[in-house]
Structures are given as structure tokens and as C-alpha cells.
Design an enzyme around this catalytic site. Structure first.
Site, PDB file in Angstrom:
ATOM      1  N   SER A  90       0.840  -1.204   0.000  1.00  0.00           N
ATOM      2  CA  SER A  90       0.000   0.000   0.000  1.00  0.00           C
ATOM      3  C   SER A  90       0.866   1.241   0.000  1.00  0.00           C
ATOM      4  O   SER A  90       1.981   1.234   0.549  1.00  0.00           O
ATOM      5  CB  SER A  90      -0.857  -0.020   1.268  1.00  0.00           C
ATOM      6  OG  SER A  90      -1.447   1.235   1.480  1.00  0.00           O
ATOM      7  N   TYR A 119      -1.692  -1.290  10.849  1.00  0.00           N
ATOM      8  CA  TYR A 119      -2.004  -1.819   9.510  1.00  0.00           C
ATOM      9  C   TYR A 119      -0.838  -1.533   8.558  1.00  0.00           C
ATOM     10  O   TYR A 119      -0.326  -2.431   7.877  1.00  0.00           O
ATOM     11  CB  TYR A 119      -3.292  -1.192   8.964  1.00  0.00           C
ATOM     12  CG  TYR A 119      -3.451  -1.398   7.476  1.00  0.00           C
ATOM     13  CD1 TYR A 119      -3.756  -2.658   6.965  1.00  0.00           C
ATOM     14  CD2 TYR A 119      -3.268  -0.347   6.572  1.00  0.00           C
ATOM     15  CE1 TYR A 119      -3.873  -2.854   5.588  1.00  0.00           C
ATOM     16  CE2 TYR A 119      -3.387  -0.539   5.202  1.00  0.00           C
ATOM     17  CZ  TYR A 119      -3.687  -1.803   4.716  1.00  0.00           C
ATOM     18  OH  TYR A 119      -3.784  -1.985   3.356  1.00  0.00           O
ATOM     19  N   LYS A 172       2.134  -4.024   6.448  1.00  0.00           N
ATOM     20  CA  LYS A 172       2.507  -3.991   5.030  1.00  0.00           C
ATOM     21  C   LYS A 172       4.026  -3.842   4.885  1.00  0.00           C
ATOM     22  O   LYS A 172       4.664  -4.546   4.105  1.00  0.00           O
ATOM     23  CB  LYS A 172       1.804  -2.837   4.309  1.00  0.00           C
ATOM     24  CG  LYS A 172       0.300  -3.028   4.193  1.00  0.00           C
ATOM     25  CD  LYS A 172      -0.039  -4.222   3.334  1.00  0.00           C
ATOM     26  CE  LYS A 172      -1.512  -4.553   3.332  1.00  0.00           C
ATOM     27  NZ  LYS A 172      -1.817  -5.878   2.795  1.00  0.00           N
TER      28      LYS A 172
END
Ligand code: NAD
Ligand code: UD1
Length: 337
Positions: free
Chosen positions: A125, A149, A153
Site C-alpha cells: 500500500s 495496519y 505492510k
């Protein structure tokens, strides 16, 4: 043609990618635990492509289940979408996020290795760029994260870079998505968030369908064209096509590479609202609110690496994205059921 295992293949980006893979002639196997999706999505994929992918209702935390899939099928490559993705929730329940997105992913990578499957496309992302010093953002910009989050990644990227260093036979593409929106032109697949949407497009769509009263615009005092936040929105079908190009590349080249998938254009919140108004033919009521903590002013991609390496660039514009998002939202007010 190669057989591709798509983890999270019933989800928003995964389902659109299954369609593009099938249309490109790949054999597709879907793994999903249906935590954030429904099996009926596979019927919708069949309505579009004529093929219902083979499906395993398996959790990536379940090593036995994963082993069974690799034992029963000759898999050539994996596209790994499965994971949790809500930024705010990841702050409240970080361990759940690390367990699913890190432990689950390590299970998958180990079992791939055990079965000699070394070709992988991973869903990263633009969040890994943190608050970029400048735009457009290039792949070699410094990396940082502001929430669990995002950290999952970045950690997956690091794990996979280390895997490649340990064994140069791996072929790994780390795709950094900007802001995926829109839906299949068929109106059969799209994004169906649970509860109150955090992301802009699903929220605007719910204002248009009357499920929400007004859009809350998080701040209009940024240094941007109209003071509201600017993002690189990319049509989910373009993103899905990018995955086909990525698989094609990864099946032919060994190595590990990070690649931005965006359009290279930024639109402000109010510009997106205006485009959506045109698409749905209604006024979208909005109120300017305080800034949302953690938000940045502007984020858009330098897309030259994807173009050079994969021969891919986005084709759809913001009008297409809003038209297709509205087509899906108006045809599926209660989501895919
Ligand atoms: P999504 O929630 O629609 O799809 C993810 C799918 O994975 C769901 O079907 C869910 O049921 C499944 N899943 C979750 N945990 C699982 C587990 N333990 N085992 C098996 N299946 C599991 O999300 P999406 O928007 O399609 O995103 C796909 C990937 O792309 C995610 O990894 C996400 O972090 C990443 N990503 C998404 C965006 C975005 O804006 N949508 C942006 C950047 C990156
Ligand atoms: C969010 C995630 C990011 C993820 C990306 C794509 C955060 C902090 N980041 O990014 O990790 O990769 O989604 O899924 O959540 N906005 C409003 N009102 C709303 C919703 C959004 O004004 O109700 C504004 C935001 O302030 C922002 C823009 O719209 O300027 C886009 O927001 P959003 O869709 O949530 O995406 P990002 O914040 O870019």
C-alpha cells in the site's frame, strides 16, 4: 496457461483480479475465509467470465488447510490479498492485525517454499510512504508507517526482501496500491464495506443512496487546490489488470521489486464529490469538519516504474471511476447478496 492461487479472492480487489486473470486465460484457484466477503462473489465472477473459480474456504492461519491446497493443485504463482485492512481498527486491536497479516502471511510463504512455489505478488500500500516529503512519490522514497495496519505492510515487504536474499530463485513483486475505487462495469462486483465506511468513495455512495445524511469532509485547510486532501484514485479494474501484468512479469523474471500502482493524478475530496454528483445526478450534501488525525495533505504516485517494467498504465479517469462506483452502489444497495 499457469495456475494462480488468489488469497482473499472473494474480496474487493481480489474478485476483480480473478475476472481479469480468467479473461487472460489463467486457471484461478481462490482461497478466502469469507471474513470480509461472501461466497456468492464466485457466482458473480462466473456471470462475468463464464468460469467459477475452484474455491477453498480456508484461513491463512490454518497451515493444514494451506498445505492441502498446495498438495491438491499444481500452483505456479500466488497473488496474496488476504488480510485485514482497516487503519483505525488496527490501532485498537493491533495483535489481531499482526497475527492475521504477519503470522498468516508467514504461513503462506513457508508453505509456498515447502512446495517449491516461489512466484508471488503481494498487496502492499502507498501507506508505506508515511507522509512523503514531496510528490509524485517514487518507489525509492523513504518508508515509514503511522499505524499497525501500515506496519504489517512494511514488515511483509521486509520479510519478502529477506526471503529473496536467502534464495534468488524467488520472484516477488510488492505492489503499492494508491486509492482503489470504482467497480466492475457489469455492476456485479464492487466494494461493500461493513458498518460506517471510513474511505471516501463508499461514504459518498451511501450519501447518494440516502443511507447517510451528508459527507464529512475532513478538513479544508490543507495546502491543496481547494484545501481538501488530494489522493491518487485508481479504478479497481485498472488495478486488477496491473496484477495480470505483474503475474506475467513475475513468471518470467526472478528478483524482488516494489512497484507503485496509481494513475499519477491527484484529486481533492471536493473534486471527487463533484465527479460523483455528475455520475449519480444528485447533489451530495457535505460539511467541513476538523482534519482527521493521521491524514496527509497530498499523495499521488510516480507511475513510470510500472510502465517501464510491467508495460502497464491506468486507463480509466475519475468520471469512469465514479460512474462505475455509482452503477454498482445503486444496483446493490445492500452489498453483494
Ligand atoms: P477485502 O477485505 O475486500 O479483501 C480481503 C479478503 O481477504 C476478504 O475477502 C477476506 O475475507 C479475506 N481474508 C482476510 N483475512 C483472511 C485470512 N486470515 N484467511 C483467508 N482470507 C482472509 O480487501 P481489499 O480492499 O480487496 O484489499 C485486498 C488487499 O489489498 C489487502 O491486503 C489490503 O490490505 C490491500 N490494500 C487495499 C487497499 C484498499 O484501499 N482497498 C489499499 C492498499 C492495499
Ligand atoms: C486510507 C488509509 C490507507 C489506505 C487507503 C486506501 C487512513 C489513514 N489511510 O487512505 O492506509 O491505503 O485508505 O484504502 O485511513 N475523506 C473525507 N471524508 C470521509 C472519508 C475520507 O473527507 O468520510 C477524505 C480523507 O481525509 C482523504 C481522502 O478523503 O483526504 C481519502 O480518504 P480515504 O478514502 O479514507 O483514503 P486515505 O486516507 O487516502
Amino acid at each position: 496457461m499457469a495456475t494462480i492461487l488468489v488469497t482473499g479472492g472473494c474480496g474487493y480487489i481480489g474478485s476483480h483480479t480473478c475476472v481479469e486473470l480468467i479473461n487472460s486465460g489463467y486457471d484461478v484457484i481462490v482461497l478466502d475465509n469469507l471474513y470480509n466477503s461472501k461466497e456468492v462473489v464466485l457466482d458473480r465472477i462466473k456471470m462475468i467470465t463464464g468460469i467459477r473459480p475452484k474455491f477453498y474456504k480456508v484461513d491463512i492461519l490454518d497451515r493444514e488447510g494451506l498445505n492441502r491446497i498446495f498438495d491438491e493443485n499444481k500452483i505456479d504463482a500466488v497473488i496474496h490479498f488476504a488480510g485485514y485492512k482497516a487503519v483505525g481498527e488496527s490501532v485498537s486491536i493491533p495483535l489481531t492485525y499482526y497475527k492475521n497479516n504477519i503470522s498468516g502471511s508467514i504461513n503462506l510463504y513457508e508453505i509456498m517454499k515447502d512446495h517449491g512455489v516461489k512466484t508471488l505478488v503481494f498487496s502492499s500500500s502507498a501507506t508505506v510512504y508515511g507522509d512523503p516529503a514531496s510528490v509524485p512519490i517514487k518507489e525509492d522514497f523513504p518508508l515509514s508507517t503511522t499505524n499497525p495496519y501500515g506496519t504489517t505492510k512494511l514488515q511483509n515487504e521486509q520479510i519478502l526482501k529477506d526471503v529473496y536474499v536467502s534464495d534468488n530463485k524467488w520472484s516477488i513483486l510488492l505492489l503499492r496500491y494508491f486509492n482503489p475505487i470504482g467497480a466492475s462495469k457489469s455492476g456485479l462486483l464492487g466494494e461493500t464495506p461493513n458498518g460506517i465506511p471510513n474511505n471516501l468513495l463508499p461514504y459518498i455512495a451511501q450519501v447518494a443512496t440516502g443511507q447517510r445524511d451528508f459527507l464529512r469532509v475532513w478538513g479544508n485547510d490543507y495546502d491543496t487546490v481547494d484545501g481538501t486532501g488530494v489522493r491518487d484514485y485508481i479504478h479497481v479494474v485498472d488495478l486488477a489488470k496491473g496484477h495480470c501484468k505483474a503475474i506475467e512479469y513475475a513468471l518470467k523474471h526472478e528478483g524482488v521489486e516494489c512497484i507503485n500502482l496509481g494513475t499519477g493524478h491527484g484529486y481533492s475530496v471536493l473534486q471527487v464529490k463533484d465527479a460523483f454528483e455528475k455520475a449519480c445526478g444528485k447533489k451530495i450534501a457535505y460539511k467541513i469538519m476538523d482534519r482527521r488525525p493521521g491524514d496527509i495533505a497530498t499523495c499521488y504516485a510516480d507511475t513510470s516504474k510500472a510502465k517501464e517494467m510491467l508495460g502497464w498504465q491506468a486507463e480509466y479517469n475519475i468520471e469512469d471511476m465514479c460512474n462505475d462506483a455509482w452503477n454498482f452502489a445503486s444496483k446493490n444497495p445492500n452489498g453483494i447478496e
